[in-house]
Design a protein around this motif. Structure first.
Motif, PDB file in Angstrom:
ATOM      1  N   CYS A 222       0.831  -1.205   0.000  1.00 60.73           N
ATOM      2  CA  CYS A 222       0.000   0.000   0.000  1.00 60.73           C
ATOM      3  C   CYS A 222       0.866   1.255   0.000  1.00 60.73           C
ATOM      4  CB  CYS A 222      -0.923   0.001   1.218  1.00 60.73           C
ATOM      5  SG  CYS A 222      -2.272  -1.194   1.139  1.00 60.73           S
ATOM      6  N   ALA A 223       1.917   1.259   0.826  1.00 63.24           N
ATOM      7  CA  ALA A 223       2.805   2.425   0.897  1.00 63.24           C
ATOM      8  C   ALA A 223       3.524   2.643  -0.429  1.00 63.24           C
ATOM      9  CB  ALA A 223       3.817   2.239   2.027  1.00 63.24           C
ATOM     10  N   GLY A 224       3.961   1.553  -1.054  1.00 63.08           N
ATOM     11  CA  GLY A 224       4.636   1.674  -2.342  1.00 63.08           C
ATOM     12  C   GLY A 224       3.709   2.195  -3.424  1.00 63.08           C
ATOM     13  N   SER A 225       2.467   1.704  -3.437  1.00 60.86           N
ATOM     14  CA  SER A 225       1.508   2.165  -4.434  1.00 60.86           C
ATOM     15  C   SER A 225       1.163   3.636  -4.226  1.00 60.86           C
ATOM     16  CB  SER A 225       0.239   1.310  -4.377  1.00 60.86           C
ATOM     17  OG  SER A 225      -0.677   1.711  -5.376  1.00 60.86           O
ATOM     18  N   ALA A 226       0.949   4.030  -2.973  1.00 66.31           N
ATOM     19  CA  ALA A 226       0.621   5.423  -2.681  1.00 66.31           C
ATOM     20  C   ALA A 226       1.779   6.350  -3.062  1.00 66.31           C
ATOM     21  CB  ALA A 226       0.273   5.574  -1.209  1.00 66.31           C
ATOM     22  N   THR A 227       2.997   5.918  -2.781  1.00 60.50           N
ATOM     23  CA  THR A 227       4.175   6.724  -3.142  1.00 60.50           C
ATOM     24  C   THR A 227       4.292   6.866  -4.651  1.00 60.50           C
ATOM     25  OG1 THR A 227       5.357   6.033  -1.148  1.00 60.50           O
ATOM     26  CG2 THR A 227       6.678   6.880  -2.965  1.00 60.50           C
ATOM     27  N   LEU A 246       0.309   1.998 -15.018  1.00 61.64           N
ATOM     28  CA  LEU A 246       1.450   1.797 -15.906  1.00 61.64           C
ATOM     29  C   LEU A 246       2.742   2.388 -15.378  1.00 61.64           C
ATOM     30  CD1 LEU A 246      -0.287   2.506 -19.339  1.00 61.64           C
ATOM     31  CD2 LEU A 246       0.372   0.284 -18.377  1.00 61.64           C
ATOM     32  N   LEU A 247       2.648   3.263 -14.391  1.00 67.00           N
ATOM     33  CA  LEU A 247       3.846   3.897 -13.848  1.00 67.00           C
ATOM     34  C   LEU A 247       4.201   3.407 -12.447  1.00 67.00           C
ATOM     35  CD1 LEU A 247       3.147   7.586 -14.957  1.00 67.00           C
ATOM     36  CD2 LEU A 247       4.640   5.917 -16.066  1.00 67.00           C
ATOM     37  N   GLY A 248       3.268   2.755 -11.754  1.00 67.33           N
ATOM     38  CA  GLY A 248       3.466   2.505 -10.336  1.00 67.33           C
ATOM     39  C   GLY A 248       3.806   1.098  -9.904  1.00 67.33           C
ATOM     40  N   TYR A 249       3.758   0.121 -10.802  1.00 71.54           N
ATOM     41  CA  TYR A 249       3.937  -1.263 -10.375  1.00 71.54           C
ATOM     42  C   TYR A 249       5.348  -1.543  -9.861  1.00 71.54           C
ATOM     43  CZ  TYR A 249       5.915  -1.750 -15.075  1.00 71.54           C
ATOM     44  OH  TYR A 249       6.675  -1.606 -16.212  1.00 71.54           O
ATOM     45  N   SER A 250       6.360  -0.918 -10.477  1.00 67.84           N
ATOM     46  CA  SER A 250       7.728  -1.132  -9.988  1.00 67.84           C
ATOM     47  C   SER A 250       7.920  -0.505  -8.618  1.00 67.84           C
ATOM     48  CB  SER A 250       8.745  -0.545 -10.988  1.00 67.84           C
ATOM     49  OG  SER A 250       8.960  -1.434 -12.064  1.00 67.84           O
ATOM     50  N   GLY A 251       7.194   0.579  -8.335  1.00 66.13           N
ATOM     51  CA  GLY A 251       7.249   1.176  -7.004  1.00 66.13           C
ATOM     52  C   GLY A 251       6.724   0.231  -5.938  1.00 66.13           C
ATOM     53  N   VAL A 252       5.673  -0.511  -6.262  1.00 64.06           N
ATOM     54  CA  VAL A 252       5.121  -1.484  -5.318  1.00 64.06           C
ATOM     55  C   VAL A 252       6.158  -2.564  -5.005  1.00 64.06           C
ATOM     56  CG1 VAL A 252       3.364  -3.278  -5.014  1.00 64.06           C
ATOM     57  CG2 VAL A 252       2.742  -1.075  -6.026  1.00 64.06           C
ATOM     58  N   LEU A 253       6.766  -3.128  -6.040  1.00 57.12           N
ATOM     59  CA  LEU A 253       7.764  -4.179  -5.836  1.00 57.12           C
ATOM     60  C   LEU A 253       8.983  -3.660  -5.072  1.00 57.12           C
ATOM     61  CD1 LEU A 253       7.705  -5.988  -9.304  1.00 57.12           C
ATOM     62  CD2 LEU A 253       6.981  -6.939  -7.107  1.00 57.12           C
ATOM     63  N   THR A 254       9.402  -2.451  -5.386  1.00 62.00           N
ATOM     64  CA  THR A 254      10.572  -1.883  -4.713  1.00 62.00           C
ATOM     65  C   THR A 254      10.306  -1.668  -3.233  1.00 62.00           C
ATOM     66  OG1 THR A 254      11.224  -0.771  -6.770  1.00 62.00           O
ATOM     67  CG2 THR A 254      12.211   0.044  -4.738  1.00 62.00           C
ATOM     68  N   ALA A 255       9.115  -1.179  -2.901  1.00 61.88           N
ATOM     69  CA  ALA A 255       8.773  -0.985  -1.490  1.00 61.88           C
ATOM     70  C   ALA A 255       8.758  -2.312  -0.740  1.00 61.88           C
ATOM     71  CB  ALA A 255       7.414  -0.279  -1.376  1.00 61.88           C
ATOM     72  N   LEU A 256       8.198  -3.348  -1.352  1.00 62.13           N
ATOM     73  CA  LEU A 256       8.193  -4.669  -0.724  1.00 62.13           C
ATOM     74  C   LEU A 256       9.617  -5.168  -0.489  1.00 62.13           C
ATOM     75  CD1 LEU A 256       5.321  -6.355  -2.757  1.00 62.13           C
ATOM     76  CD2 LEU A 256       5.361  -6.127  -0.273  1.00 62.13           C
ATOM     77  N   ALA A 257      10.479  -4.993  -1.494  1.00 63.46           N
ATOM     78  CA  ALA A 257      11.842  -5.520  -1.400  1.00 63.46           C
ATOM     79  C   ALA A 257      12.658  -4.827  -0.327  1.00 63.46           C
ATOM     80  CB  ALA A 257      12.538  -5.381  -2.752  1.00 63.46           C
TER      81      ALA A 257
END
Length: 323
Positions: A222-227, A246-257
């Motif tokens: 959630c935090a990665g998607s919001a960011t 289209l712009l936010g999916y890598s942010g989600v994965l990066t926050a999880l990692a």
């Protein structure tokens, strides 16, 4: 993607409810988001089928082929059982369904071959990155999918009937700014687009699977998607791209990692992870431009590059601790 979430033991995965191999296949699907849980894999598979039966079938096929290939190659059984060799195969097969057209026999054959090749690349990259203590993440998938999208137009049986390559995003000047509908839709689509799915309800199911695996995982996503949403909005990204994730999916994965998987959770790692999520979001259009000769698909390259660089820098930051 090379790590157990929250320190879960791979041995937990050896007590499947549905049988050993099916549970391992489901964990391969779940490991796309770092989860070693078959229950999480069920949620993820439900999300794939909700978006279209072809996506569910190809996702399971890719994980099953990769898991079988890993066993056939004699790779570490604990890692295979935890799904660590299935997730790249899952993504490769999904990429074939999305970019080549799921209904063609040639697509099926390429998906099987690509999923198996991803296992070899995973083992090879793991050996190369071992000295630096860095994970392979989705780099094997990115390499195979980039090669496929580059080569496919040269093969009539692969490209015949396939959807045209996605166009590069138009310049943001004069485009419609994201509205409320784009923002709430994009929040869930960011999570779904990790699997190429823009449907908000698919993203919601993926998020439910993450929370089923662990509250920290769900909150980090959630935090990665919001960011990613905030970064895209502040940068003036077009509303339709934000709404489709289209712009936010890598942010989600990066926050999880960077918050809970490879770095111990805490206030400093959270800030570090959100900075990484913003960086990956900004890199996505740039890498789409770089891959323009191959259809302009950034895939998860922004996540891979950002996470590897941030992890390589982490030992120099005393307030961050590797897991």
């Amino acid at each position: 993607m090379g790590q157990q979430w929250g320190g879960e033991k791979a041995a937990e995965a050896i007590r499947p409810v549905f049988g050993r191999f099916p549970a391992e296949v489901l964990r391969g699907v779940a490991q796309v988001d770092f989860m070693p849980s078959a229950v999480c894999g069920l949620f993820f598979t439900a999300a794939l089928f909700a978006a279209g039966p072809q996506y569910g079938l190809y996702g399971l096929l890719g994980s099953a082929v990769a898991t079988t290939a890993a066993y056939g190659l004699g790779l570490d059984r604990t890692a295979v059982g935890a799904g660590l060799h299935g997730y790249n195969g899952c993504l490769v097969a999904l990429a074939c369904a999305v970019f080549l057209g799921a209904g063609h026999p040639a697509t099926l054959a390429v998906a099987v071959l690509g999923a198996a090749v991803a296992v070899v690349l995973t083992a090879g990259l793991a050996a190369l990155l071992a000295k630096a203590a860095l994970p392979v993440l989705t780099a094997p998938f990115c390499l195979v999918a980039t090669a496929l999208t580059a080569a496919a137009p040269g093969f009539r049986q692969l490209w015949h009937g396939a959807p045209a390559p996605a166009a590069l995003p138009a310049p943001a000047t004069g485009t419609t700014a994201p509205g409320w509908g784009d923002l709430w839709h994009g929040f869930f689509a960011n999570i779904g687009q990790v699997f190429f799915l823009p449907q908000w309800y698919a993203g919601l199911l993926f998020l439910a699977g993450l929370f089923a695996a662990g509250r920290l995982a769900g909150l980090a996503a959630c935090a990665g998607s919001a960011t990613a949403l905030l970064t895209a909005w502040a940068s003036g990204a077009p509303g339709d791209q934000v709404g489709q994730g289209l712009l936010g999916y890598s942010g989600v994965l990066t926050a999880l990692a960077l918050h809970g998987v490879f770095l111990a959770p805490g206030g400093w790692s959270l800030g570090y992870a959100l900075a990484g999520a913003a960086t990956a979001t900004l890199l996505t259009p740039a890498l789409g431009a770089v891959t323009a000769p191959f259809g302009g698909h950034a895939l998860t390259w922004p996540f891979v590059l950002t996470t590897l660089l941030f992890l390589a820098a982490a030992p120099a930051v005393p307030r961050l601790h590797r897991r």
